[in-house]
Design an enzyme around this catalytic site. Structure first.
Site, PDB file in Angstrom:
ATOM      1  N   ASP A  67       0.814  -1.213   0.000  1.00  0.00           N
ATOM      2  CA  ASP A  67       0.000   0.000   0.000  1.00  0.00           C
ATOM      3  C   ASP A  67       0.852   1.269   0.000  1.00  0.00           C
ATOM      4  OD1 ASP A  67       0.903  -0.456   2.611  1.00  0.00           O
ATOM      5  OD2 ASP A  67      -1.057  -1.055   3.338  1.00  0.00           O
ATOM      6  N   ASN A 136      -7.950  -3.285  14.163  1.00  0.00           N
ATOM      7  CA  ASN A 136      -9.317  -3.524  13.674  1.00  0.00           C
ATOM      8  C   ASN A 136      -9.373  -4.669  12.666  1.00  0.00           C
ATOM      9  OD1 ASN A 136      -8.180  -2.452  11.386  1.00  0.00           O
ATOM     10  ND2 ASN A 136      -9.542  -0.692  11.223  1.00  0.00           N
ATOM     11  N   HIS A 138      -7.477  -4.966   9.921  1.00  0.00           N
ATOM     12  CA  HIS A 138      -7.130  -4.690   8.523  1.00  0.00           C
ATOM     13  C   HIS A 138      -5.832  -5.394   8.129  1.00  0.00           C
ATOM     14  CE1 HIS A 138      -4.892  -0.658   9.597  1.00  0.00           C
ATOM     15  NE2 HIS A 138      -4.005  -1.602   9.430  1.00  0.00           N
ATOM     16  N   GLU A 143      -9.758  -1.989   5.169  1.00  0.00           N
ATOM     17  CA  GLU A 143     -10.441  -1.737   6.438  1.00  0.00           C
ATOM     18  C   GLU A 143     -11.689  -2.616   6.553  1.00  0.00           C
ATOM     19  OE1 GLU A 143      -8.808  -0.125   8.476  1.00  0.00           O
ATOM     20  OE2 GLU A 143      -8.063   1.818   7.782  1.00  0.00           O
TER      21      GLU A 143
END
Ligand code: F6R
Length: 241
Positions: A67, A136, A138, A143
Site C-alpha cells: 500500500d 481492527n 485490517h 479496512e
C-alpha cells in the site's frame, strides 16, 4: 494456519527473517510482497544484517508493497516509498527498479490501481507476502467492510487507523485520509503468507483472527481460508489465546 510462537519481538523478527532468507535461497528471483508499519522493521533489520554477513543477494528479487498513502510524494519522509528505502532497500543489493509500490500521486488513481494489479499478475504473482495486522483486523489497508473479492483499490482510511498511524506524523491532520492498497483477493492470490503479530495491543485481533468467524467486518479472518499461512507471534500478542 501455522502458528510460530516466540518469546519476544526480537525472536519473532529473527525467526521470520530465517524463513524469508530460506525462501530467497530456494528461489533467488522470489516475488516478495512487503508491508510497512512498526511490526516488520525488526525483520528488515535482520535481513539487512544477514545480507551484510552472509551476502544473501536480492539482485534478482522483485518486491511489491501492499500500500501507499494518496497525496504524499515519494520523497516525503512519511511516504511508504521513503519508509522502504530507509528501512530496507538502501541497505541491500536490490536494484531500485525491481522494487514496486503503488503510486499515490498518480494523476489517474483508478488507472494506477488497475496498472498495479495487472503488473503483479504480469510478474507471475507474489510468491511470499509479508503482512502485519491492524487492531481492527485490517490487512494492507483493507479496512473492515472491504469485500473479500477486492483487487487493488482506493480506500478511505478508518479514523482508528489514522489515529494509530499519526505517531509517524506531526499531527493527526497531517495523516492522509486515503490510500491505495492491494485488495483482499490480491493478497489471497499470494502463494505463501507470513503474518507478523507483536505486542499486547494486537492480542484481541490475533484471538479474533484465530478463533473468530470469517467475516468481511474483520478482514484478516479471510486468512483462515488460505492454504499456506504462517503466523509469527510474540508472547504479548498471545495473551488472549
Ligand atoms: C502496512 C500495512 C498495515 C500494517 C498494520 C499494522 O503496509 O499494510 O496493514 O501492517 O497497520 O501496522 P503496525 O505494524 O505499525 O502495527
Amino acid at each position: 494456519m501455522i502458528l510460530i510462537s516466540t518469546s519476544n519481538y526480537e525472536e519473532l523478527s529473527q525467526k521470520a527473517a530465517e524463513e524469508v532468507i530460506s525462501r530467497i535461497n530456494q528461489n533467488p528471483s522470489l516475488n516478495l510482497g512487503l508491508a510497512t508499519g512498526s511490526t516488520p522493521t525488526g525483520l528488515y533489520q535482520k535481513l539487512i544484517r544477514d545480507h551484510k554477513q552472509n551476502q544473501t543477494s536480492y539482485k534478482e528479487v522483485n518486491t511489491f508493497n501492499l500500500d501507499e498513502y494518496i497525496g504524499i510524494s515519494k520523497k516525503d519522509r512519511n511516504s511508504y516509498h521513503y519508509f522502504m528505502c530507509e528501512h530496507l532497500f538502501e541497505h541491500i543489493d536490490i536494484p531500485l527498479d525491481q522494487t514496486h509500490i503503488p503510486d499515490g500521486t498518480a494523476k489517474n488513481l483508478d488507472e494506477e490501481c488497475m496498472r498495479y494489479e495487472q503488473f503483479i499478475v504480469e510478474h507471475g504473482g507474489i510468491d511470499l507476502q509479508i503482512l502485519g495486522i491492524g487492531q481492527n483486523g485490517h490487512i494492507g489497508f483493507n479496512e473492515p467492510g472491504t469485500p473479500f473479492d477486492s483487487r487493488t483499490h482506493i480506500i478511505d482510511l478508518a479514523e482508528s487507523t489514522r489515529k494509530a498511524n499519526s505517531r509517524f506524523f506531526d499531527s493527526l491532520e497531517d495523516v492522509p485520509k486515503q490510500a491505495i492498497t492491494m485488495g483482499i483477493a490480491s493478497i489471497m492470490d499470494s502463494k505463501e503468507i507470513f503474518l507478523l503479530v507483536s505486542g499486547a495491543s494486537k492480542a484481541k485481533a490475533l484471538s479474533r483472527l484465530i478463533n473468530g468467524e470469517v467475516n468481511e467486518q474483520f478482514p484478516a479472518s479471510i486468512l483462515q481460508k488460505h492454504e499456506n499461512v504462517t503466523i509469527f507471534v510474540d508472547k504479548e500478542a498471545t495473551a488472549l489465546l
